[in-house]
Design a protein around this motif. Structure first.
Motif, PDB file in Angstrom:
ATOM      1  N   UNK A 330       0.857  -1.183   0.000  1.00  0.00           N
ATOM      2  CA  UNK A 330       0.000   0.000   0.000  1.00  0.00           C
ATOM      3  C   UNK A 330       0.895   1.236   0.000  1.00  0.00           C
ATOM      4  N   UNK A 331       0.296   2.397  -0.224  1.00  0.00           N
ATOM      5  CA  UNK A 331       1.106   3.604  -0.313  1.00  0.00           C
ATOM      6  C   UNK A 331       2.024   3.572  -1.523  1.00  0.00           C
ATOM      7  N   UNK A 332       1.578   2.947  -2.599  1.00  0.00           N
ATOM      8  CA  UNK A 332       2.384   2.816  -3.813  1.00  0.00           C
ATOM      9  C   UNK A 332       2.246   4.085  -4.662  1.00  0.00           C
ATOM     10  N   UNK A 333       3.337   4.546  -5.217  1.00  0.00           N
ATOM     11  CA  UNK A 333       3.325   5.623  -6.206  1.00  0.00           C
ATOM     12  C   UNK A 333       3.828   5.052  -7.523  1.00  0.00           C
ATOM     13  N   UNK A 334       3.169   5.389  -8.625  1.00  0.00           N
ATOM     14  CA  UNK A 334       3.529   4.813  -9.920  1.00  0.00           C
ATOM     15  C   UNK A 334       3.369   5.859 -11.013  1.00  0.00           C
ATOM     16  N   UNK A 335       4.307   5.882 -11.931  1.00  0.00           N
ATOM     17  CA  UNK A 335       4.247   6.842 -13.028  1.00  0.00           C
ATOM     18  C   UNK A 335       3.309   6.331 -14.113  1.00  0.00           C
ATOM     19  N   UNK A 342       2.647  11.383 -12.165  1.00  0.00           N
ATOM     20  CA  UNK A 342       2.835  10.514 -11.009  1.00  0.00           C
ATOM     21  C   UNK A 342       1.496  10.304 -10.321  1.00  0.00           C
ATOM     22  N   UNK A 343       1.149   9.043 -10.081  1.00  0.00           N
ATOM     23  CA  UNK A 343      -0.088   8.695  -9.381  1.00  0.00           C
ATOM     24  C   UNK A 343       0.290   8.166  -8.005  1.00  0.00           C
ATOM     25  N   UNK A 344      -0.297   8.734  -6.970  1.00  0.00           N
ATOM     26  CA  UNK A 344      -0.002   8.332  -5.590  1.00  0.00           C
ATOM     27  C   UNK A 344      -1.243   7.752  -4.920  1.00  0.00           C
ATOM     28  N   UNK A 345      -1.049   7.140  -3.738  1.00  0.00           N
ATOM     29  CA  UNK A 345      -2.173   6.601  -2.974  1.00  0.00           C
ATOM     30  C   UNK A 345      -2.657   5.252  -3.471  1.00  0.00           C
ATOM     31  N   UNK A 346      -1.815   4.548  -4.246  1.00  0.00           N
ATOM     32  CA  UNK A 346      -2.216   3.274  -4.832  1.00  0.00           C
ATOM     33  C   UNK A 346      -1.963   2.102  -3.891  1.00  0.00           C
ATOM     34  N   UNK A 347      -2.699   1.018  -4.121  1.00  0.00           N
ATOM     35  CA  UNK A 347      -2.398  -0.279  -3.513  1.00  0.00           C
ATOM     36  C   UNK A 347      -2.042  -1.236  -4.646  1.00  0.00           C
ATOM     37  N   UNK A 348      -1.237  -2.229  -4.349  1.00  0.00           N
ATOM     38  CA  UNK A 348      -0.785  -3.187  -5.365  1.00  0.00           C
ATOM     39  C   UNK A 348      -1.172  -4.594  -4.953  1.00  0.00           C
ATOM     40  N   UNK A 349      -1.795  -5.341  -5.876  1.00  0.00           N
ATOM     41  CA  UNK A 349      -2.209  -6.701  -5.587  1.00  0.00           C
ATOM     42  C   UNK A 349      -1.745  -7.680  -6.646  1.00  0.00           C
ATOM     43  N   UNK A 350      -1.674  -8.938  -6.263  1.00  0.00           N
ATOM     44  CA  UNK A 350      -1.178  -9.995  -7.148  1.00  0.00           C
ATOM     45  C   UNK A 350      -2.101 -11.202  -7.064  1.00  0.00           C
ATOM     46  N   UNK A 351      -2.401 -11.802  -8.220  1.00  0.00           N
ATOM     47  CA  UNK A 351      -3.233 -13.001  -8.279  1.00  0.00           C
ATOM     48  C   UNK A 351      -2.376 -14.168  -8.761  1.00  0.00           C
TER      49      UNK A 351
END
Length: 431
Positions: A330-335, A342-351
């Motif tokens: 969580x708290x991921x930033x990604x271009x 820059x996009x902030x406030x992201x969460x990252x998930x994996x299946x």
């Protein structure tokens, strides 16, 4: 009503539709919260059902929300945390001395049967996010030879995990990385980030998770969650799918040309946008559920925060509903290369069982299933997918050239509720 139409029919619609002459179709009947919610993904080890898992997760997340919301200072505060549904526990990484407010939450959690283990952290989440913003905001880090695009806090808040397509040596030469106040660990990333992804025919009251066609660009995305602010009534979607003022359609049947909306606001840095649909009120607190042709829906009961260790589902117009997505960070930033932003406030998930998302799913609702199994809680909207060296087979729409991914990034729902109002909900149903 069938929710899917061929792309050829979509082109014909765009050529002939006059937006100003749109008439409203018969509205959907008001539906009670149904149940139980169906999840087809395999149940993680240690649980007899997804419902059993969600009961544990809901209790853990309630504690995690309190901890992550505690005040931070330069010398003390929350760095990161991980919920573990298998052990009914939470690992909290905390910088500095344990504050009275933290100890109070830990004690309260213990009384409810949740084991909170507090471990030392080198940095607070605020310190890490400040450095991430500086690194990914530096255009030199995003040059082709470096390709920095995504970053988040290490699980123990000891460093920043940074992903780039170039060499580590080249990335280390960037001043914002070389001089970072927080150690930076660099990982190789696939050379292309799949920033954009693609139920087909919606009528009032509009639900989240439906197909959305942008008349100006010809692109297809997904509507997110319904929201309201006073008399204002709207749907969320991803900002990279639209511009303010764009007209979108959630109905691709030329025989019943309803479902027009106007993009009235967007936040590129959070990758969220507001779409005001025809009619008032025009939306309802439900999302489409099951496959990409479905007419089935589930009730939205409320909202929830995102925490490492959570399991969530996303319900995209192209993929349909995919569950079993494990929250890695969580708290991921990604271009975003699509928006050059820059996009902030992201969460990252994996299946690990297959695709987590695919083209056409941008803007889709990300949710967790309620502990009673009769509805869902909003967690955010799909922003990006991360390309795989060996891409998984796509779920749902099997369109030639469609790209799907095991990793999905979504914007936390709090980014929208903090500025635009509240998520529309359906009445809570108890067992």
């Amino acid at each position: 009503m069938m929710k899917m139409r061929a792309f050829a029919a979509l082109s014909a619609l765009v050529g002939t539709l006059a937006i100003s002459n749109i008439s409203m179709a018969e509205e959907k009947p008001e539906l009670p919260a149904g149940g139980p919610v169906e999840i087809e993904s395999p149940v993680p080890d240690g649980f007899d059902s997804w419902l059993a898992l969600m009961k544990v997760q809901e209790r853990l997340d309630s504690v995690a929300d309190k901890i992550s919301g505690l005040p931070q200072s330069d010398s003390s505060g929350y760095g990161n945390l991980r919920v573990d549904v298998k052990t009914n526990s939470i690992d909290v990484f905390w910088k500095g001395g344990k504050t009275s407010s933290l100890l109070a939450v830990v004690e309260e959690a213990a009384h409810s049967g949740v084991d909170v283990v507090v471990k030392p952290a080198d940095y607070t989440q605020s310190e890490i996010q400040e450095e991430i913003g500086r690194i990914l905001g530096d255009s030199r880090s995003r040059e082709p030879s470096r390709g920095a695009s995504r970053a988040y806090a290490a699980p123990d808040a000891s460093s920043i995990y940074l992903y780039g397509t170039g060499s580590e040596e080249a990335l280390r030469q960037v001043p914002s990385i070389h001089d970072s106040q927080v150690p930076v660990v660099i990982f190789p990333d696939a050379p292309v980030s799949v920033d954009n992804y693609d139920r087909r025919h919606d009528v009032p009251a509009y639900w989240g998770g439906s197909y959305m066609f942008n008349i100006q660009t010809g692109g297809a995305c997904t509507t997110g969650l319904a929201m309201e602010n006073g008399d204002e009534d709207f749907l969320l979607t991803a900002a990279h799918c639209v511009k303010t003022g764009d007209t979108v359609l959630v109905n691709s049947d030329p025989n019943t040309p309803d479902g027009a909306g106007k993009v009235v606001s967007r936040s590129a840095s959070k990758d969220i946008a507001k779409v005001r649909m025809d009619g008032n009120p025009s939306t309802a607190g439900r999302i489409y559920w099951r496959d990409y042709l479905t007419s089935h829906s589930e009730a939205v009961f409320g909202t929830g925060g995102n925490h490492k260790g959570d399991y969530v589902c996303q319900s995209g117009a192209a993929s349909g509903t995919i569950c079993g997505i494990y929250t890695e960070a969580v708290g991921v930033s990604s271009w975003s290369h699509e928006m050059n932003q820059l996009v902030t406030g992201l969460a990252q998930g994996y299946n690990k069982w297959g695709a987590a998302t695919g083209q056409g799913d941008s803007g889709a609702p990300v949710v967790s299933v309620s502990s009673n199994g009769l509805g869902v809680f909003a967690r955010g909207v799909v922003s990006q997918g991360i390309s795989d060296v060996f891409p998984p087979a796509c779920e749902g729409l099997q369109h030639p050239g469609r790209i799907c991914s095991r990793t999905v990034l979504w914007e936390g729902i709090s980014s929208a509720t903090s500025v635009w109002g509240k998520v529309k909900t359906s009445p809570w149903i108890s067992n």
